[in-house]
Design a protein around this motif. Structure first.
Motif, PDB file in Angstrom:
ATOM      1  N   PRO A  95      20.721-123.347 -38.265  1.00 30.65           N
ATOM      2  CA  PRO A  95      20.004-122.293 -37.529  1.00 30.65           C
ATOM      3  C   PRO A  95      18.647-122.732 -36.995  1.00 30.65           C
ATOM      4  O   PRO A  95      18.219-122.288 -35.925  1.00 30.65           O
ATOM      5  N   LEU A  96      17.962-123.623 -37.732  1.00 32.10           N
ATOM      6  CA  LEU A  96      16.675-124.115 -37.244  1.00 32.10           C
ATOM      7  C   LEU A  96      16.857-125.048 -36.053  1.00 32.10           C
ATOM      8  O   LEU A  96      16.046-125.036 -35.121  1.00 32.10           O
ATOM      9  N   LEU A  97      17.907-125.842 -36.070  1.00 30.63           N
ATOM     10  CA  LEU A  97      18.183-126.699 -34.914  1.00 30.63           C
ATOM     11  C   LEU A  97      18.513-125.851 -33.693  1.00 30.63           C
ATOM     12  O   LEU A  97      18.024-126.115 -32.589  1.00 30.63           O
ATOM     13  N   VAL A  98      19.333-124.829 -33.891  1.00 28.47           N
ATOM     14  CA  VAL A  98      19.671-123.933 -32.781  1.00 28.47           C
ATOM     15  C   VAL A  98      18.408-123.304 -32.200  1.00 28.47           C
ATOM     16  O   VAL A  98      18.219-123.246 -30.981  1.00 28.47           O
ATOM     17  N   ALA A  99      17.516-122.840 -33.068  1.00 32.27           N
ATOM     18  CA  ALA A  99      16.272-122.230 -32.611  1.00 32.27           C
ATOM     19  C   ALA A  99      15.413-123.225 -31.843  1.00 32.27           C
ATOM     20  O   ALA A  99      14.807-122.888 -30.826  1.00 32.27           O
ATOM     21  N   SER A 100      15.382-124.470 -32.311  1.00 35.10           N
ATOM     22  CA  SER A 100      14.554-125.487 -31.650  1.00 35.10           C
ATOM     23  C   SER A 100      15.144-125.929 -30.316  1.00 35.10           C
ATOM     24  O   SER A 100      14.469-126.598 -29.538  1.00 35.10           O
ATOM     25  N   CYS A 101      16.397-125.543 -30.049  1.00 34.34           N
ATOM     26  CA  CYS A 101      17.061-125.907 -28.788  1.00 34.34           C
ATOM     27  C   CYS A 101      17.074-124.764 -27.786  1.00 34.34           C
ATOM     28  O   CYS A 101      17.575-124.934 -26.665  1.00 34.34           O
ATOM     29  N   SER A 102      16.555-123.608 -28.156  1.00 33.16           N
ATOM     30  CA  SER A 102      16.646-122.441 -27.286  1.00 33.16           C
ATOM     31  C   SER A 102      15.981-122.693 -25.936  1.00 33.16           C
ATOM     32  O   SER A 102      14.882-123.246 -25.859  1.00 33.16           O
ATOM     33  N   ALA A 103      16.658-122.260 -24.883  1.00 32.10           N
ATOM     34  CA  ALA A 103      16.101-122.358 -23.527  1.00 32.10           C
ATOM     35  C   ALA A 103      15.467-121.040 -23.105  1.00 32.10           C
ATOM     36  O   ALA A 103      15.388-120.721 -21.915  1.00 32.10           O
ATOM     37  N   SER A 104      14.979-120.277 -24.081  1.00 28.98           N
ATOM     38  CA  SER A 104      14.451-118.941 -23.806  1.00 28.98           C
ATOM     39  C   SER A 104      13.216-118.937 -22.921  1.00 28.98           C
ATOM     40  O   SER A 104      12.844-117.884 -22.384  1.00 28.98           O
ATOM     41  N   SER A 105      12.583-120.073 -22.724  1.00 26.49           N
ATOM     42  CA  SER A 105      11.413-120.117 -21.835  1.00 26.49           C
ATOM     43  C   SER A 105      11.787-119.815 -20.394  1.00 26.49           C
ATOM     44  O   SER A 105      10.910-119.596 -19.552  1.00 26.49           O
ATOM     45  N   MET A 106      13.101-119.782 -20.086  1.00 25.34           N
ATOM     46  CA  MET A 106      13.562-119.404 -18.752  1.00 25.34           C
ATOM     47  C   MET A 106      13.100-118.002 -18.382  1.00 25.34           C
ATOM     48  O   MET A 106      12.922-117.688 -17.210  1.00 25.34           O
ATOM     49  N   TRP A 107      12.918-117.132 -19.412  1.00 29.92           N
ATOM     50  CA  TRP A 107      12.494-115.758 -19.161  1.00 29.92           C
ATOM     51  C   TRP A 107      10.975-115.698 -19.127  1.00 29.92           C
ATOM     52  O   TRP A 107      10.307-115.317 -20.084  1.00 29.92           O
ATOM     53  N   VAL A 108      10.437-116.074 -17.989  1.00 31.26           N
ATOM     54  CA  VAL A 108       8.992-116.267 -17.872  1.00 31.26           C
ATOM     55  C   VAL A 108       8.219-114.954 -17.751  1.00 31.26           C
ATOM     56  O   VAL A 108       6.986-114.969 -17.692  1.00 31.26           O
ATOM     57  N   ALA A 109       8.924-113.820 -17.719  1.00 32.02           N
ATOM     58  CA  ALA A 109       8.207-112.549 -17.859  1.00 32.02           C
ATOM     59  C   ALA A 109       7.505-112.498 -19.208  1.00 32.02           C
ATOM     60  O   ALA A 109       6.563-111.722 -19.393  1.00 32.02           O
ATOM     61  N   ASN A 110       7.946-113.336 -20.145  1.00 35.83           N
ATOM     62  CA  ASN A 110       7.310-113.428 -21.460  1.00 35.83           C
ATOM     63  C   ASN A 110       6.330-114.589 -21.561  1.00 35.83           C
ATOM     64  O   ASN A 110       5.773-114.824 -22.640  1.00 35.83           O
ATOM     65  N   ALA A 111       6.130-115.318 -20.493  1.00 39.19           N
ATOM     66  CA  ALA A 111       5.274-116.495 -20.572  1.00 39.19           C
ATOM     67  C   ALA A 111       3.808-116.129 -20.759  1.00 39.19           C
ATOM     68  O   ALA A 111       3.082-116.786 -21.505  1.00 39.19           O
ATOM     69  N   ALA A 112       3.364-115.079 -20.083  1.00 36.46           N
ATOM     70  CA  ALA A 112       1.940-114.751 -20.073  1.00 36.46           C
ATOM     71  C   ALA A 112       1.741-113.356 -19.511  1.00 36.46           C
ATOM     72  O   ALA A 112       2.654-112.765 -18.928  1.00 36.46           O
ATOM     73  N   THR A 113       0.531-112.850 -19.671  1.00 36.72           N
ATOM     74  CA  THR A 113       0.073-111.663 -18.950  1.00 36.72           C
ATOM     75  C   THR A 113      -0.917-112.137 -17.895  1.00 36.72           C
ATOM     76  O   THR A 113      -1.780-112.970 -18.180  1.00 36.72           O
ATOM     77  N   VAL A 114      -0.785-111.604 -16.684  1.00 36.44           N
ATOM     78  CA  VAL A 114      -1.604-112.058 -15.564  1.00 36.44           C
ATOM     79  C   VAL A 114      -2.365-110.876 -14.971  1.00 36.44           C
ATOM     80  O   VAL A 114      -1.773-109.837 -14.669  1.00 36.44           O
TER      81      VAL A 114
END
Length: 448
Positions: A95-114
């Motif tokens: 499960p930790l390997l799976v988490a470390s491989c997540s491509a969730s950064s694709m959802w950049v609405a969560n990247a920052a507040t602007v």
């Protein structure tokens, strides 16, 4: 001076997989362990970017993250070479390997507040990277996110960058997915709308019982202070805890706003009448005419909204003053939602057209059109100061399409994440991408 709202879409990473990591996100959990197609996912996202560019909107690209995150695994006690770290994690703690491989950064609405320069005390565009500390696989994103945003918006005369808030539950911050800005025009002072799920320090606020409320009031208030926003230019509103427990993990799953318009479900907020009245009053004071479209629960149930991602859509202003709604294919597949959308566009209101996009790869992991983009309102001079390498052009679209076809796999299962070759493939691809987008060294493997 002209002003623009630029959509910077997240480029899907090479390790896009269905790990089912996001408790509270119905789509993420229900599609866990299915085989994913990273190549198709990235190409679907690029096609949406090109379509918006072709329609005349300014479109940008936000790079994905290095995955698997070997440094995160090392911090959890796995040692040896990079290949050995991955091998040990796969054997001892998959499960930790799976988490470390997540491509969730694709959802950049969560990247920052602007916050645009028209709203801030120092007249610069402010960025605060989201700490995303509710989920481990997302909490490891913000250091790289900060470097990438810094490389995109580098000119300190125009842009200010803030580190993520303290990584504790009391300051849980999920970025722009819980933030909307209303204004008469993008270059004028507006009202920033912060939506939170709970208060960390005041027990009088109700909280959901089944799923976590990821955004806290205290985090939203801290971001507003960091950005130098005035009291007259902010409204804080609480999500309805009952809809969080139905899978509305972010406000952008139940409401979307743009310009002077808020498009929301009847059950989106607590104290809805008070929230709308405050938005109306503060926008009126800034010369804007606030309007809202409330979708009744008897026409579209919360369950339908979650399954179709009706509100996780892009609401875009056209030159003639009308608005365009970008929705996923799942909206057309849902009879009740599609009937509502047909009546919406026929009503003579501000939303005149709906365009449908196939984003199945992202949708199956719980992210729709709104999740895939970070909105940045920029004046003409500020847009000129943005790194030109990240602005979509026909040539860049062609280059990125070839890049994806060269480097991405067309199928990925959980067992494939244990292959050390995947890390090498990802690093090779990202090293080339930083040259394409002119980002410089932003990834740990390029820096260390």
């Amino acid at each position: 001076m002209k002003s623009f709202e630029v959509n910077f879409d997240g480029l899907v990473g090479p390790t896009h997989n269905y790990g089912g990591l996001s408790f509270g996100n119905v789509a993420s959990q229900s599609n866990s362990q299915q085989a994913s197609n990273p190549r198709e996912a990235a190409l679907q996202g690029l096609e949406k970017m090109k379509a918006l560019m072709d329609m005349g909107f300014v479109q940008g690209v936000l790079a994905p993250q290095e995955r698997p995150d070997v440094a995160a695994l090392r911090s959890l006690g796995f040692g040896g070479t990079d290949a050995q770290v991955i091998e040990k994690a796969a054997k001892e703690a998959m499960p930790l390997l799976v988490a470390s491989c997540s491509a969730s950064s694709m959802w950049v609405a969560n990247a920052a507040t602007v916050s645009p320069s028209a709203d801030t005390a120092d007249g610069r565009v402010h960025f605060t990277a989201a700490n995303l500390n509710c989920k481990f696989h997302r909490s490891i994103e913000h250091p790289t996110t900060s470097r990438v945003l810094g490389a995109m918006f580098a000119d300190p005369e125009h842009f200010a960058h803030h580190a993520a808030l303290p990584a504790v539950a009391q300051f849980g911050d999920e970025g722009a997915a819980n933030h909307t800005r209303f204004c008469r025009s993008y270059g004028e002072a507006g009202v920033e709308f912060f939506v939170y799920g709970r208060s960390a320090f005041d027990s009088r606020y109700p909280a959901p019982q089944k799923y976590p409320a990821r955004q806290t009031l205290e985090a939203s208030q801290a971001v507003a202070r960091l950005h130098g926003l005035s009291d007259a230019g902010v409204v804080f509103a609480q999500q309805n805890p009952a809809v969080i427990d139905q899978g509305v993990f972010h406000n952008d799953v139940i409401a979307v706003g743009n310009g002077e318009l808020l498009f929301h479900h009847q059950d989106a907020f607590l104290n809805t009448e008070h929230v709308l009245a405050e938005l109306h009053g503060k926008l009126q004071a800034r010369g804007a005419a606030f309007q809202s479209i409330c979708v009744p629960r008897d026409q579209v149930a919360v369950e339908d909204a979650v399954r179709s991602y009706l509100f996780n859509s892009q609401l875009l202003s056209r030159a003639d003053g009308s608005m365009l709604l970008i929705v996923p294919e799942e909206c057309r597949s849902n009879t009740r939602v599609w009937q509502y959308l047909q009546s919406l566009t026929a009503s003579g209101g501000p939303v005149r057209e709906v365009k449908v996009f196939d984003l199945k790869q992202s949708m199956q992991n719980g992210g729709g059109p709104a999740c895939l983009r970070l909105r940045v309102a920029l004046k003409e001079t500020e847009l000129a100061a943005v790194n030109p390498g990240v602005i979509m052009t026909p040539a860049l679209y062609g280059t990125l399409t070839r890049w994806v076809n060269t480097h991405y796999r067309d199928a990925l299962r959980e067992s494939d994440l244990a292959d050390p070759q995947l890390l090498l493939e990802c690093r090779t691809a990202l090293d080339e991408l930083t040259q394409i987008l002119k980002l410089g060294a932003v990834y740990p493997f390029q820096i260390n």
